[in-house]
Scaffold this motif. Structure first.
Motif, PDB file in Angstrom:
ATOM      1  N   SER A 287     -39.285  16.052 -14.856  1.00 36.67           N
ATOM      2  CA  SER A 287     -40.315  17.085 -14.970  1.00 36.67           C
ATOM      3  C   SER A 287     -39.817  18.348 -15.664  1.00 36.67           C
ATOM      4  CB  SER A 287     -40.846  17.446 -13.577  1.00 36.67           C
ATOM      5  OG  SER A 287     -39.929  18.260 -12.861  1.00 36.67           O
ATOM      6  N   VAL A 288     -38.507  18.482 -15.812  1.00 37.20           N
ATOM      7  CA  VAL A 288     -37.945  19.736 -16.322  1.00 37.20           C
ATOM      8  C   VAL A 288     -38.282  19.948 -17.791  1.00 37.20           C
ATOM      9  CG1 VAL A 288     -35.787  20.968 -16.784  1.00 37.20           C
ATOM     10  CG2 VAL A 288     -36.106  19.783 -14.608  1.00 37.20           C
ATOM     11  N   ALA A 289     -38.164  18.887 -18.597  1.00 39.87           N
ATOM     12  CA  ALA A 289     -38.438  18.997 -20.032  1.00 39.87           C
ATOM     13  C   ALA A 289     -38.691  17.603 -20.583  1.00 39.87           C
ATOM     14  CB  ALA A 289     -37.266  19.657 -20.769  1.00 39.87           C
ATOM     15  N   PRO A 290     -39.501  17.476 -21.628  1.00 41.96           N
ATOM     16  CA  PRO A 290     -39.856  16.144 -22.142  1.00 41.96           C
ATOM     17  C   PRO A 290     -38.706  15.410 -22.803  1.00 41.96           C
ATOM     18  CG  PRO A 290     -40.764  17.874 -23.551  1.00 41.96           C
ATOM     19  CD  PRO A 290     -40.238  18.554 -22.319  1.00 41.96           C
ATOM     20  N   ASN A 291     -37.638  16.110 -23.160  1.00 37.62           N
ATOM     21  CA  ASN A 291     -36.502  15.462 -23.814  1.00 37.62           C
ATOM     22  C   ASN A 291     -35.426  15.022 -22.833  1.00 37.62           C
ATOM     23  OD1 ASN A 291     -35.975  18.288 -23.401  1.00 37.62           O
ATOM     24  ND2 ASN A 291     -34.158  18.098 -24.689  1.00 37.62           N
ATOM     25  N   VAL A 292     -35.658  15.206 -21.522  1.00 37.31           N
ATOM     26  CA  VAL A 292     -34.676  14.781 -20.520  1.00 37.31           C
ATOM     27  C   VAL A 292     -34.791  13.276 -20.297  1.00 37.31           C
ATOM     28  CG1 VAL A 292     -33.974  14.921 -18.100  1.00 37.31           C
ATOM     29  CG2 VAL A 292     -34.563  17.008 -19.353  1.00 37.31           C
ATOM     30  N   LEU A 293     -33.668  12.577 -20.446  1.00 32.28           N
ATOM     31  CA  LEU A 293     -33.552  11.169 -20.110  1.00 32.28           C
ATOM     32  C   LEU A 293     -32.619  11.041 -18.914  1.00 32.28           C
ATOM     33  CD1 LEU A 293     -32.894   9.685 -23.689  1.00 32.28           C
ATOM     34  CD2 LEU A 293     -35.090  10.276 -22.645  1.00 32.28           C
ATOM     35  N   VAL A 294     -32.864  10.054 -18.068  1.00 32.96           N
ATOM     36  CA  VAL A 294     -31.987   9.820 -16.912  1.00 32.96           C
ATOM     37  C   VAL A 294     -31.438   8.406 -17.006  1.00 32.96           C
ATOM     38  CG1 VAL A 294     -33.153  11.490 -15.434  1.00 32.96           C
ATOM     39  CG2 VAL A 294     -33.937   9.115 -15.441  1.00 32.96           C
ATOM     40  N   ILE A 295     -30.223   8.220 -16.489  1.00 32.14           N
ATOM     41  CA  ILE A 295     -29.561   6.918 -16.564  1.00 32.14           C
ATOM     42  C   ILE A 295     -28.983   6.546 -15.196  1.00 32.14           C
ATOM     43  CG2 ILE A 295     -29.074   6.807 -19.038  1.00 32.14           C
ATOM     44  CD1 ILE A 295     -26.317   8.086 -18.418  1.00 32.14           C
ATOM     45  N   PRO A 296     -29.817   6.476 -14.157  1.00 29.87           N
ATOM     46  CA  PRO A 296     -29.281   6.131 -12.841  1.00 29.87           C
ATOM     47  C   PRO A 296     -28.634   4.753 -12.876  1.00 29.87           C
ATOM     48  CG  PRO A 296     -31.670   5.889 -12.862  1.00 29.87           C
ATOM     49  CD  PRO A 296     -31.286   6.574 -14.145  1.00 29.87           C
ATOM     50  N   GLY A 297     -27.482   4.656 -12.251  1.00 30.81           N
ATOM     51  CA  GLY A 297     -26.766   3.390 -12.209  1.00 30.81           C
ATOM     52  C   GLY A 297     -26.738   2.826 -10.805  1.00 30.81           C
ATOM     53  N   THR A 298     -26.608   1.528 -10.709  1.00 28.75           N
ATOM     54  CA  THR A 298     -26.533   0.860  -9.425  1.00 28.75           C
ATOM     55  C   THR A 298     -25.987  -0.533  -9.631  1.00 28.75           C
ATOM     56  OG1 THR A 298     -27.805   0.127  -7.490  1.00 28.75           O
ATOM     57  CG2 THR A 298     -28.918   0.042  -9.630  1.00 28.75           C
ATOM     58  N   SER A 299     -25.444  -1.110  -8.583  1.00 27.11           N
ATOM     59  CA  SER A 299     -25.040  -2.507  -8.607  1.00 27.11           C
ATOM     60  C   SER A 299     -25.969  -3.356  -7.749  1.00 27.11           C
ATOM     61  CB  SER A 299     -23.590  -2.652  -8.099  1.00 27.11           C
ATOM     62  OG  SER A 299     -23.465  -2.112  -6.784  1.00 27.11           O
ATOM     63  N   SER A 300     -27.117  -2.777  -7.374  1.00 33.98           N
ATOM     64  CA  SER A 300     -28.085  -3.441  -6.510  1.00 33.98           C
ATOM     65  C   SER A 300     -29.415  -3.612  -7.233  1.00 33.98           C
ATOM     66  CB  SER A 300     -28.291  -2.613  -5.232  1.00 33.98           C
ATOM     67  OG  SER A 300     -29.508  -2.925  -4.590  1.00 33.98           O
ATOM     68  N   VAL A 301     -29.959  -4.833  -7.249  1.00 31.68           N
ATOM     69  CA  VAL A 301     -31.266  -5.065  -7.858  1.00 31.68           C
ATOM     70  C   VAL A 301     -32.336  -4.269  -7.132  1.00 31.68           C
ATOM     71  CG1 VAL A 301     -33.048  -6.809  -8.273  1.00 31.68           C
ATOM     72  CG2 VAL A 301     -30.661  -7.334  -8.780  1.00 31.68           C
ATOM     73  N   ARG A 302     -32.236  -4.190  -5.816  1.00 33.77           N
ATOM     74  CA  ARG A 302     -33.236  -3.453  -5.048  1.00 33.77           C
ATOM     75  C   ARG A 302     -33.246  -1.978  -5.430  1.00 33.77           C
ATOM     76  NH1 ARG A 302     -33.307  -0.449  -0.452  1.00 33.77           N
ATOM     77  NH2 ARG A 302     -31.113  -0.888   0.034  1.00 33.77           N
ATOM     78  N   HIS A 303     -32.060  -1.363  -5.539  1.00 34.22           N
ATOM     79  CA  HIS A 303     -32.006   0.045  -5.928  1.00 34.22           C
ATOM     80  C   HIS A 303     -32.485   0.239  -7.364  1.00 34.22           C
ATOM     81  CE1 HIS A 303     -28.809   0.966  -2.636  1.00 34.22           C
ATOM     82  NE2 HIS A 303     -30.049   1.049  -2.176  1.00 34.22           N
ATOM     83  N   LEU A 304     -32.158  -0.710  -8.237  1.00 37.62           N
ATOM     84  CA  LEU A 304     -32.641  -0.635  -9.614  1.00 37.62           C
ATOM     85  C   LEU A 304     -34.167  -0.611  -9.641  1.00 37.62           C
ATOM     86  CD1 LEU A 304     -32.229  -0.971 -12.764  1.00 37.62           C
ATOM     87  CD2 LEU A 304     -32.453  -3.425 -12.327  1.00 37.62           C
ATOM     88  N   GLU A 305     -34.779  -1.520  -8.908  1.00 40.38           N
ATOM     89  CA  GLU A 305     -36.240  -1.580  -8.885  1.00 40.38           C
ATOM     90  C   GLU A 305     -36.836  -0.322  -8.281  1.00 40.38           C
ATOM     91  OE1 GLU A 305     -36.752  -6.438  -8.656  1.00 40.38           O
ATOM     92  OE2 GLU A 305     -36.800  -5.247  -6.805  1.00 40.38           O
ATOM     93  N   GLU A 306     -36.162   0.240  -7.289  1.00 39.38           N
ATOM     94  CA  GLU A 306     -36.620   1.501  -6.703  1.00 39.38           C
ATOM     95  C   GLU A 306     -36.563   2.621  -7.726  1.00 39.38           C
ATOM     96  OE1 GLU A 306     -34.379   4.483  -3.861  1.00 39.38           O
ATOM     97  OE2 GLU A 306     -35.193   2.813  -2.688  1.00 39.38           O
ATOM     98  N   ASN A 307     -35.463   2.695  -8.472  1.00 37.45           N
ATOM     99  CA  ASN A 307     -35.320   3.748  -9.479  1.00 37.45           C
ATOM    100  C   ASN A 307     -36.362   3.635 -10.576  1.00 37.45           C
ATOM    101  OD1 ASN A 307     -33.087   4.751  -8.116  1.00 37.45           O
ATOM    102  ND2 ASN A 307     -31.599   3.732  -9.436  1.00 37.45           N
TER     103      ASN A 307
END
Length: 288
Positions: A250-270
């Motif tokens: 929400s901060v700015a339209p050019n912000v990208l995020v790259i959350p990492g995980t080793s869990s499929v469940r957490h990936l789907e949540e993100n």
């Protein structure tokens, strides 16, 4: 999913960071190799087309997993790596900042990922602290930029990125060449990179936030437990991780995020639709 340009690619604003795929401390093989491969394949199934990696994740481990899981790569998949560091035999993070080291690491990334060209490579300015920008060494930085420009002009990388930088680094670099992305730590609690983000926003440069959910390098992670994040998660009916990602987006339209995980469940949540769309709803509530 909302998108933003990253060089010649148009990437979803939620990408995937491969840092958590290797073993503890981003060193050695994963605890569960099959699960790590499943996470990567599921990421692409969910529409993620921006994967952030590095040769020194493992080392070699993250790139090898990406190649095994996804090669041959989808045409719209932006593989972005970084150079400027290496690991010793016990996993310590060491600088690899000289131009010849940058070039060798770019070529090693290409080899382990089995690709002829990377969407972008970030030059990481080494400070010894993964959460802090490195200092400005003008003479060295000029030589580093020369090596990165040469690699781009030869077609090894599609664009030049910068990581762990100050606004001074950005301005010096822009005086010499195009910069397609900047990757700095940024989250609800740590906004020390706000001046760099503002400079990128003014110039329509993708700003890739890392440690958006807090850093796994430290025992105390104040982001997901922050009262504001907890309160917004409850209000929106989502997880604290989704609320923290939504705030960043929400901060700015050019912000990208790259959350990492080793869990499929957490990936789907993100990647959940609520996390992608709640940014608008949270914008009126964020604390600037």
């Amino acid at each position: 999913m909302q998108t933003f340009p990253l060089g010649s690619f148009s990437v979803g604003r939620i990408g995937f960071g491969a840092m958590q795929l290797p073993g503890p401390g981003v060193f050695g093989p994963p605890r569960d190799r099959d699960q790590a491969l499943a996470v990567l394949r599921r990421a692409v199934e969910l529409g993620i087309n921006h994967i952030d990696t590095a040769q020194f994740y493992g080392p070699d481990v993250a790139n090898t997993l990406i190649r095994e899981a996804l090669h041959p790569y989808p045409a719209d998949l932006a593989l972005v790596s970084k150079v400027g560091a290496r690991r010793d035999d016990v996993g310590a993070w060491l600088p690899a900042q000289q131009p010849d080291e940058l070039r060798a690491d770019i070529e090693q990334n290409l080899a382990t990922l089995d690709t002829d060209r990377l969407a972008a490579v970030n030059l990481r300015i080494h400070s010894g602290d993964p959460s802090a920008p490195g200092p400005v060494d003008r003479e060295l930085f000029d030589r580093q930029l020369t090596a990165m420009i040469q690699a781009r002009d030869e077609g090894l990388i599609g664009g030049i990125g910068l990581s762990s930088i100050t606004t001074e680094h950005l301005q010096i670099a822009l005086d010499r060449t195009e910069i397609v992305c900047v990757q700095n730590p940024y989250n609800y609690v740590d906004r020390s990179s706000q001046p760099v983000l503002d400079a990128c926003t003014e110039r329509d440069i993708a700003f890739v936030s890392f440690f958006t959910l807090g850093s796994g390098f430290f025992a105390d992670n104040p982001v997901l437990g922050h009262p504001d994040i907890q309160r917004n998660a409850q209000r929106l009916g989502c997880s604290p991780a989704q609320a923290a990602l939504a705030w960043a987006l929400s901060v700015a339209p050019n912000v990208l995020v790259i959350p990492g995980t080793s869990s499929v469940r957490h990936l789907e949540e993100n990647c959940d639709f609520g996390a992608r769309t709640s940014a608008e709803r949270m914008s009126a509530h964020r604390n600037r």
